[in-house]
Design a protein around this motif. Structure first.
Motif, PDB file in Angstrom:
ATOM      1  N   THR A  21      -7.742  -8.818  18.560  1.00 37.07           N
ATOM      2  CA  THR A  21      -7.968  -7.553  17.877  1.00 37.07           C
ATOM      3  C   THR A  21      -7.339  -6.413  18.662  1.00 37.07           C
ATOM      4  O   THR A  21      -7.391  -6.385  19.881  1.00 37.07           O
ATOM      5  CB  THR A  21      -9.478  -7.303  17.722  1.00 37.07           C
ATOM      6  N   ARG A  22      -6.735  -5.476  17.942  1.00 39.95           N
ATOM      7  CA  ARG A  22      -6.132  -4.305  18.584  1.00 39.95           C
ATOM      8  C   ARG A  22      -6.854  -3.049  18.142  1.00 39.95           C
ATOM      9  O   ARG A  22      -7.157  -2.870  16.966  1.00 39.95           O
ATOM     10  CB  ARG A  22      -4.658  -4.195  18.216  1.00 39.95           C
ATOM     11  N   LEU A  23      -7.091  -2.189  19.099  1.00 35.09           N
ATOM     12  CA  LEU A  23      -7.675  -0.888  18.828  1.00 35.09           C
ATOM     13  C   LEU A  23      -6.578   0.152  19.029  1.00 35.09           C
ATOM     14  O   LEU A  23      -5.987   0.231  20.106  1.00 35.09           O
ATOM     15  CB  LEU A  23      -8.850  -0.596  19.763  1.00 35.09           C
ATOM     16  N   ILE A  24      -6.312   0.923  18.002  1.00 32.77           N
ATOM     17  CA  ILE A  24      -5.243   1.929  18.045  1.00 32.77           C
ATOM     18  C   ILE A  24      -5.893   3.302  18.012  1.00 32.77           C
ATOM     19  O   ILE A  24      -6.582   3.644  17.052  1.00 32.77           O
ATOM     20  CB  ILE A  24      -4.279   1.751  16.851  1.00 32.77           C
ATOM     21  N   LEU A  45       8.267  -1.261  17.330  1.00 33.64           N
ATOM     22  CA  LEU A  45       8.623  -0.652  16.045  1.00 33.64           C
ATOM     23  C   LEU A  45      10.143  -0.495  16.051  1.00 33.64           C
ATOM     24  O   LEU A  45      10.681   0.596  16.207  1.00 33.64           O
ATOM     25  CB  LEU A  45       7.903   0.694  15.884  1.00 33.64           C
ATOM     26  N   TRP A  46      10.823  -1.610  15.874  1.00 29.30           N
ATOM     27  CA  TRP A  46      12.267  -1.682  16.082  1.00 29.30           C
ATOM     28  C   TRP A  46      13.030  -0.758  15.152  1.00 29.30           C
ATOM     29  O   TRP A  46      13.894   0.015  15.609  1.00 29.30           O
ATOM     30  CB  TRP A  46      12.762  -3.115  15.911  1.00 29.30           C
ATOM     31  N   PHE A  47      12.753  -0.830  13.867  1.00 28.31           N
ATOM     32  CA  PHE A  47      13.493  -0.021  12.905  1.00 28.31           C
ATOM     33  C   PHE A  47      13.262   1.467  13.156  1.00 28.31           C
ATOM     34  O   PHE A  47      14.201   2.261  13.131  1.00 28.31           O
ATOM     35  CB  PHE A  47      13.101  -0.398  11.470  1.00 28.31           C
ATOM     36  N   ARG A  91       2.225   2.393  13.925  1.00 27.74           N
ATOM     37  CA  ARG A  91       1.760   1.131  14.522  1.00 27.74           C
ATOM     38  C   ARG A  91       0.798   0.412  13.585  1.00 27.74           C
ATOM     39  O   ARG A  91       0.913  -0.797  13.366  1.00 27.74           O
ATOM     40  CB  ARG A  91       1.061   1.394  15.846  1.00 27.74           C
ATOM     41  N   ALA A  92      -0.167   1.139  13.032  1.00 27.83           N
ATOM     42  CA  ALA A  92      -1.144   0.523  12.129  1.00 27.83           C
ATOM     43  C   ALA A  92      -0.467   0.003  10.867  1.00 27.83           C
ATOM     44  O   ALA A  92      -0.789  -1.085  10.380  1.00 27.83           O
ATOM     45  CB  ALA A  92      -2.238   1.527  11.781  1.00 27.83           C
ATOM     46  N   ALA A  93       0.495   0.758  10.333  1.00 21.94           N
ATOM     47  CA  ALA A  93       1.206   0.327   9.125  1.00 21.94           C
ATOM     48  C   ALA A  93       2.031  -0.935   9.399  1.00 21.94           C
ATOM     49  O   ALA A  93       2.099  -1.831   8.548  1.00 21.94           O
ATOM     50  CB  ALA A  93       2.097   1.448   8.612  1.00 21.94           C
ATOM     51  N   ALA A  94       2.642  -1.022  10.574  1.00 15.50           N
ATOM     52  CA  ALA A  94       3.417  -2.217  10.919  1.00 15.50           C
ATOM     53  C   ALA A  94       2.513  -3.443  11.020  1.00 15.50           C
ATOM     54  O   ALA A  94       2.884  -4.541  10.580  1.00 15.50           O
ATOM     55  CB  ALA A  94       4.159  -1.996  12.235  1.00 15.50           C
ATOM     56  N   ARG A  97       1.590  -4.585   7.485  1.00 13.14           N
ATOM     57  CA  ARG A  97       2.698  -5.327   6.864  1.00 13.14           C
ATOM     58  C   ARG A  97       2.792  -6.743   7.413  1.00 13.14           C
ATOM     59  O   ARG A  97       3.249  -7.647   6.724  1.00 13.14           O
ATOM     60  CB  ARG A  97       4.020  -4.593   7.091  1.00 13.14           C
ATOM     61  N   ALA A  98       2.365  -6.948   8.655  1.00  9.86           N
ATOM     62  CA  ALA A  98       2.407  -8.276   9.270  1.00  9.86           C
ATOM     63  C   ALA A  98       1.205  -9.132   8.888  1.00  9.86           C
ATOM     64  O   ALA A  98       1.066 -10.246   9.380  1.00  9.86           O
ATOM     65  CB  ALA A  98       2.491  -8.138  10.790  1.00  9.86           C
ATOM     66  N   GLY A  99       0.315  -8.606   8.041  1.00  6.03           N
ATOM     67  CA  GLY A  99      -0.815  -9.394   7.565  1.00  6.03           C
ATOM     68  C   GLY A  99      -2.128  -9.083   8.255  1.00  6.03           C
ATOM     69  O   GLY A  99      -3.140  -9.725   7.970  1.00  6.03           O
ATOM     70  N   TRP A 100      -2.151  -8.136   9.156  1.00  9.15           N
ATOM     71  CA  TRP A 100      -3.384  -7.760   9.833  1.00  9.15           C
ATOM     72  C   TRP A 100      -4.256  -6.972   8.863  1.00  9.15           C
ATOM     73  O   TRP A 100      -3.769  -6.334   7.946  1.00  9.15           O
ATOM     74  CB  TRP A 100      -3.079  -6.906  11.060  1.00  9.15           C
ATOM     75  N   THR A 101      -5.559  -7.028   9.090  1.00 12.58           N
ATOM     76  CA  THR A 101      -6.480  -6.275   8.247  1.00 12.58           C
ATOM     77  C   THR A 101      -7.161  -5.196   9.081  1.00 12.58           C
ATOM     78  O   THR A 101      -7.407  -5.375  10.276  1.00 12.58           O
ATOM     79  CB  THR A 101      -7.560  -7.189   7.641  1.00 12.58           C
ATOM     80  N   GLU A 102      -7.468  -4.111   8.403  1.00 10.17           N
ATOM     81  CA  GLU A 102      -8.149  -3.012   9.077  1.00 10.17           C
ATOM     82  C   GLU A 102      -9.652  -3.249   8.972  1.00 10.17           C
ATOM     83  O   GLU A 102     -10.216  -3.267   7.883  1.00 10.17           O
ATOM     84  CB  GLU A 102      -7.760  -1.692   8.428  1.00 10.17           C
TER      85      GLU A 102
END
Length: 162
Positions: A21-24, A45-47, A91-94, A97-102
């Motif tokens: 789990t990540r806390l942002i 966040l490469w792009f 960061r949260a949006a990326a 998109r990778a399948g993580w849930t808030e």
């Protein structure tokens, strides 16, 4: 108090709390403001990092070649402010998109307190909002209504006549 967005990795169907789990921290990022492309690269966040690098380079080039040094510097500062203010949301949006849930938002004084509050929070199998039964429709009692006034009235129309 600071707010932390809690992001959980994609689950494999187990009911245990994920370890990754990540806390942002939701707020301004000073390092993202000072070094936008490097901060974006650090957070993978490469792009956005390539885009920020190209935009900053183009603004610097146009500012120096056209004699618009002040305008180029101000626009470069604007890009830094955008990354500083919106970097954490990127960061949260990326992760979404990778399948993580808030999981939700935790308010705490520091990162360690936020982790503790998350650890002692609700279980992931519980719904975010408890379902409730539909409320009955409340119909007002007509006996409490004001009686129709038939006396004199000021204005364009009389309240008793239509």
């Amino acid at each position: 108090m600071a707010s932390y967005i809690v992001m959980e990795p994609p689950s494999d169907g187990l009911d245990t709390r994920p370890e990754g789990t990540r806390l942002i921290r939701d707020g301004f990022s000073w390092i993202g403001f000072i070094l936008p492309p490097l901060w974006l690269l650090w957070h993978r966040l490469w792009f956005a990092a390539v885009l920020a690098f190209v935009v900053l380079g183009a603004l610097s080039f146009v500012g120096e070649s056209e004699g618009l040094a002040l305008a180029g510097s101000l626009l470069t500062l604007l890009v830094s402010f955008i990354v500083g203010f919106e970097g954490q949301a990127l960061r949260a949006a990326a992760l979404r998109r990778a399948g993580w849930t808030e999981w939700g938002v935790v308010e705490a004084e520091n990162f360690a307190d936020a982790e503790t509050r998350y650890a002692f929070g609700r279980q992931p199998s519980e719904p975010a909002v408890e379902p409730t039964e539909p409320r009955p429709t409340i119909v007002p009692d007509a006996s409490h209504a004001r009686p129709l006034q038939t006396g004199m009235a000021l204005g364009l129309s009389h309240p008793g006549r239509h």
